[in-house]
Design a protein around this motif. Structure first.
Motif, PDB file in Angstrom:
ATOM      1  N   ALA A  90       0.473  -1.255   0.392  1.00  0.00           N
ATOM      2  CA  ALA A  90      -0.075   0.022   0.048  1.00  0.00           C
ATOM      3  C   ALA A  90       0.920   1.385   0.216  1.00  0.00           C
ATOM      4  CB  ALA A  90      -1.067  -0.169   1.569  1.00  0.00           C
ATOM      5  N   GLY A  91       0.476   2.710  -0.366  1.00  0.00           N
ATOM      6  CA  GLY A  91       1.361   3.258  -0.291  1.00  0.00           C
ATOM      7  C   GLY A  91       1.780   4.291   0.848  1.00  0.00           C
ATOM      8  N   TYR A  92       0.490   3.469   1.500  1.00  0.00           N
ATOM      9  CA  TYR A  92       0.544   4.874   2.951  1.00  0.00           C
ATOM     10  C   TYR A  92       1.657   4.091   4.012  1.00  0.00           C
ATOM     11  CZ  TYR A  92      -2.892   1.179   3.753  1.00  0.00           C
ATOM     12  OH  TYR A  92      -3.503  -0.357   3.934  1.00  0.00           O
ATOM     13  N   VAL A  93       2.335   2.951   3.825  1.00  0.00           N
ATOM     14  CA  VAL A  93       2.537   2.241   4.534  1.00  0.00           C
ATOM     15  C   VAL A  93       4.173   3.034   5.333  1.00  0.00           C
ATOM     16  CG1 VAL A  93       1.851   0.263   3.889  1.00  0.00           C
ATOM     17  CG2 VAL A  93       3.772   0.910   3.010  1.00  0.00           C
ATOM     18  N   LEU A  94       4.994   3.035   6.445  1.00  0.00           N
ATOM     19  CA  LEU A  94       6.164   3.117   6.267  1.00  0.00           C
ATOM     20  C   LEU A  94       7.706   3.103   5.184  1.00  0.00           C
ATOM     21  CD1 LEU A  94       5.898   3.453   9.851  1.00  0.00           C
ATOM     22  CD2 LEU A  94       5.626   4.808   8.858  1.00  0.00           C
ATOM     23  N   PRO A  95       8.465   3.572   4.994  1.00  0.00           N
ATOM     24  CA  PRO A  95       9.283   2.970   4.171  1.00  0.00           C
ATOM     25  C   PRO A  95       9.908   1.801   4.861  1.00  0.00           C
ATOM     26  CG  PRO A  95       9.652   5.909   4.362  1.00  0.00           C
ATOM     27  CD  PRO A  95       8.483   4.937   5.500  1.00  0.00           C
ATOM     28  N   ALA A  96      10.490   1.648   6.060  1.00  0.00           N
ATOM     29  CA  ALA A  96      10.431   0.677   6.543  1.00  0.00           C
ATOM     30  C   ALA A  96       9.458  -0.483   6.305  1.00  0.00           C
ATOM     31  CB  ALA A  96      11.073   0.539   7.620  1.00  0.00           C
ATOM     32  N   ASP A  97       9.005  -0.263   5.836  1.00  0.00           N
ATOM     33  CA  ASP A  97       7.644  -1.860   5.265  1.00  0.00           C
ATOM     34  C   ASP A  97       7.819  -1.827   4.390  1.00  0.00           C
ATOM     35  OD1 ASP A  97       7.262  -1.923   7.994  1.00  0.00           O
ATOM     36  OD2 ASP A  97       5.346  -0.467   8.093  1.00  0.00           O
ATOM     37  N   GLN A  98       7.953  -0.796   3.028  1.00  0.00           N
ATOM     38  CA  GLN A  98       8.175  -1.010   1.912  1.00  0.00           C
ATOM     39  C   GLN A  98       9.176  -1.892   1.155  1.00  0.00           C
ATOM     40  OE1 GLN A  98       8.101   3.244   0.269  1.00  0.00           O
ATOM     41  NE2 GLN A  98       5.789   3.489   0.392  1.00  0.00           N
ATOM     42  N   ILE A 269      -5.258   7.777  -4.313  1.00  0.00           N
ATOM     43  CA  ILE A 269      -5.492   7.707  -2.440  1.00  0.00           C
ATOM     44  C   ILE A 269      -6.688   7.183  -3.402  1.00  0.00           C
ATOM     45  CG2 ILE A 269      -6.574   9.028  -1.316  1.00  0.00           C
ATOM     46  CD1 ILE A 269      -5.123  11.862  -1.583  1.00  0.00           C
ATOM     47  N   TYR A 270      -7.061   6.713  -4.648  1.00  0.00           N
ATOM     48  CA  TYR A 270      -8.308   5.486  -4.785  1.00  0.00           C
ATOM     49  C   TYR A 270      -7.520   4.531  -4.495  1.00  0.00           C
ATOM     50  CZ  TYR A 270     -12.371   3.533  -7.184  1.00  0.00           C
ATOM     51  OH  TYR A 270     -13.335   2.865  -7.843  1.00  0.00           O
ATOM     52  N   SER A 271      -5.814   3.889  -4.716  1.00  0.00           N
ATOM     53  CA  SER A 271      -5.989   2.581  -5.062  1.00  0.00           C
ATOM     54  C   SER A 271      -5.525   2.790  -3.631  1.00  0.00           C
ATOM     55  CB  SER A 271      -4.116   2.896  -5.975  1.00  0.00           C
ATOM     56  OG  SER A 271      -3.861   1.600  -6.203  1.00  0.00           O
ATOM     57  N   LEU A 273      -7.315   3.341  -0.958  1.00  0.00           N
ATOM     58  CA  LEU A 273      -8.730   2.698  -0.266  1.00  0.00           C
ATOM     59  C   LEU A 273      -9.347   1.403  -0.940  1.00  0.00           C
ATOM     60  CD1 LEU A 273     -10.777   6.543  -0.989  1.00  0.00           C
ATOM     61  CD2 LEU A 273     -10.019   5.285   1.228  1.00  0.00           C
ATOM     62  N   LEU A 274      -9.063   0.672  -2.006  1.00  0.00           N
ATOM     63  CA  LEU A 274      -9.400   0.024  -2.317  1.00  0.00           C
ATOM     64  C   LEU A 274      -8.552  -1.403  -2.156  1.00  0.00           C
ATOM     65  CD1 LEU A 274     -11.069  -2.047  -5.265  1.00  0.00           C
ATOM     66  CD2 LEU A 274      -9.187  -1.054  -6.210  1.00  0.00           C
ATOM     67  N   HIS A 275      -7.123  -0.730  -1.645  1.00  0.00           N
ATOM     68  CA  HIS A 275      -5.989  -1.744  -0.988  1.00  0.00           C
ATOM     69  C   HIS A 275      -6.547  -2.524   0.414  1.00  0.00           C
ATOM     70  CE1 HIS A 275      -1.823  -3.306   0.275  1.00  0.00           C
ATOM     71  NE2 HIS A 275      -2.248  -3.388  -0.692  1.00  0.00           N
ATOM     72  N   LEU A 276      -7.125  -0.755   0.984  1.00  0.00           N
ATOM     73  CA  LEU A 276      -8.038  -1.183   2.237  1.00  0.00           C
ATOM     74  C   LEU A 276      -8.892  -2.293   2.564  1.00  0.00           C
ATOM     75  CD1 LEU A 276      -6.965   1.863   3.973  1.00  0.00           C
ATOM     76  CD2 LEU A 276      -6.469   0.251   4.653  1.00  0.00           C
ATOM     77  N   GLN A 277      -9.778  -2.183   1.355  1.00  0.00           N
ATOM     78  CA  GLN A 277     -11.560  -2.763   1.206  1.00  0.00           C
ATOM     79  C   GLN A 277     -10.457  -4.120   1.220  1.00  0.00           C
ATOM     80  OE1 GLN A 277     -13.855  -0.473   2.158  1.00  0.00           O
ATOM     81  NE2 GLN A 277     -14.605  -2.701   2.314  1.00  0.00           N
ATOM     82  N   ILE A 278      -9.939  -4.211   0.361  1.00  0.00           N
ATOM     83  CA  ILE A 278      -9.161  -5.724   0.008  1.00  0.00           C
ATOM     84  C   ILE A 278      -8.994  -6.326   1.117  1.00  0.00           C
ATOM     85  CG2 ILE A 278      -7.973  -7.370  -1.694  1.00  0.00           C
ATOM     86  CD1 ILE A 278      -8.488  -5.288  -3.609  1.00  0.00           C
TER      87      ILE A 278
END
Length: 474
Positions: A90-98, A269-271, A273-278
């Motif tokens: 997901a795009g909202y995760v921290l750099p270490a998690d990426q 952002i839309y991506s 939201l879809l990622h969270l919904q999945i």
């Protein structure tokens, strides 16, 4: 009056042991996969109460190793790693998690090995460690130790992979010490150890073994399996379709509401939201899977309770009707291939009427209960035991047993019956034994074994007659 030691009501030994274990493992494995996904995509797996942050998402991997084996724990490790990789994308995760995402780190292979490879290896290692623990004298102690060290072992593998594949991140295997010794690490280790030991104790308890046997009895009778198959397929399809529709609907509704407020969503952002919904969708499906498994076993238990009332009240064996139902089901799984796949026994007490006439029916009931106990102890682990009526019993041997082994058990059974005596007369039993050398209906087996039983009585009682040789044995 007959003399014998007393015996309590034993549990039914009626199931095919290897098939039962295999079916139970499938249900257990599915349950652990659902629990793993539910924990990975909810706060059940990640709990933060400042200043303590506790991770539980790896516990199902340990439980798979404790309750099943290395193969299953390895599979759970792969599921754990795949879920972690998805969340890290997901795009909202921290750099270490990426670093755990092949799509965000810029090094797909390294990220895949970090997220999925290390967790899969973790599952394999703990599975092998638990396997070794089961072969020691102090199994429980070692299971507790391995469970407590599960978190630092997992952290060691992850930190080592991060240090090797992404050294610029500044992590390495030495970070395990500080992670393990902090309050959250110790708390997690204790919780993990308690959960694993509790599940191990439950699985090895007599109550759980009794419950398994009851569930297998219902399955063997083939009473509800077709219903379950149809309902499960329908429920899975409805769940997937409806959950997918709900996920898409909510994402579009969120976009619509924000648009009304003058807030435009970017593609990123839309991506997200879809990622969270999945993730939400997977969590709901996992939860529903757990509910389905619960409903299956709850229905089976209710079915067992209703059929228990139809069992023989005096001896606790299967009644004639249920015995024939279960035999018909089990005979479908016996495939004679040039040899003997099993045996069908008919047994009848000799001179039983004299016991009832001289000492009364309570004495006769005691003889029947003792006879049942001996039948269970000698044949219950390999077959079904049923009461046909009066002093007549039947046994279906469906596990691999040689004729020599069966004859040895028959002699032991006759010896035990012989110990019950009154006024110088010893109890004995006439037995007809029909080998199962070709596919046969239960009614045909019953008729053939019954003829052999009366052949044994005509030849002097207190002996058994095999159908292939018609030769009586004392």
């Amino acid at each position: 009056m007959p003399q014998s030691s007393g015996g309590g009501k034993a549990d039914m030994e009626f199931l095919i042991q290897r098939s039962r274990a295999k079916r139970t493992q499938w249900y257990l494995l599915g349950t652990l996969v659902a629990v793993e996904l539910l924990m990975s995509f909810s706060f059940l797996g990640y709990l933060h109460i400042a200043p303590i942050s506790i991770t539980f998402a790896y516990i199902p991997v340990l439980l798979a190793g404790v309750l099943m084996g290395p193969v299953e724990s390895t599979l759970l490790g792969a599921v754990f790693g795949t879920a972690s990789m998805w969340k890290a994308s997901a795009g909202y995760v921290l750099p270490a998690d990426q670093l755990f995402s092949p799509f965000a780190s810029g090094r797909p292979l390294e990220s895949f090995l970090l997220s999925v490879g290390t967790r899969t290896l973790f599952g394999l290692l703990v599975g092998l460690l638990y396997l070794a623990a089961r072969r020691t004298r102090h199994e429980g102690i070692w299971i507790g130790v391995i469970s407590f060290l599960g978190r630092p072992l997992h952290a060691f593998l992850v930190y080592s992979a991060m240090g090797y594949f992404f050294p610029e991140a500044g992590y390495g295997p030495l970070d395990v010490a500080s992670d393990f010794l902090n309050p959250s690490g110790l708390a997690t280790g204790l919780v993990t150890m308690g959960a694993c030991l509790l599940c191990w104790r439950v699985q090895s308890s007599d109550a759980w073994q009794k419950y398994q046997r009851r569930m297998e009895m219902v399955r063997s009778m083939h009473l509800t399996e077709n219903y379950h198959h149809r309902s499960l397929v329908l429920m899975i399809l409805v769940t997937l379709c409806s959950s997918g529709a709900v996920a898409v609907y909510f994402v579009h509704r969120i976009d619509y509401v924000l648009d009304l407020e003058g807030i435009q969503l970017t593609d990123n952002i839309y991506s997200d939201l879809l990622h969270l919904q999945i993730q939400f969708l997977i969590g709901i499906i996992s939860l529903m899977s757990l509910v389905i498994v619960f409903l299956i076993f709850n229905r089976r238990y209710a079915t067992y309770i209703s059929y228990e009332a139809k069992m023989d009240a005096l001896t606790g064996t299967l009644s004639r009707k249920i015995f024939f139902q279960m035999c018909g089901r089990l005979l479908e799984e016996l495939y004679p291939q040039g040899g003997t796949a099993g045996y069908f026994l008919m047994l009848d007490l000799d001179w039983f009427k004299e016991v009832n006439d001289r000492y009364g029916h309570p004495a006769g009931d005691q003889v029947l209960r003792e006879m049942t106990r001996h039948l269970r102890e000698l044949f219950g682990s390999n077959g079904l035991v049923g009461r046909m009526g009066g002093d007549e019993f039947a046994v279906l041997i469906y596990m691999p047993v040689t004729r020599e082994e069966l004859e040895a058990d028959l002699r032991r059974f006759q010896e035990r019956m012989h110990r019950m005596a009154w006024e110088g007369r010893h109890m004995s039993c006439s037995i007809g034994v029909q080998p199962i050398t070709e596919p046969m209906k239960i009614e045909e087996l019953y008729r053939k074994a019954d003829r052999l039983l009366y052949a044994a009585k005509e030849q002097g009682r207190g002996r058994y007659v095999f159908g292939d040789t018609e030769k009586a044995r004392n």
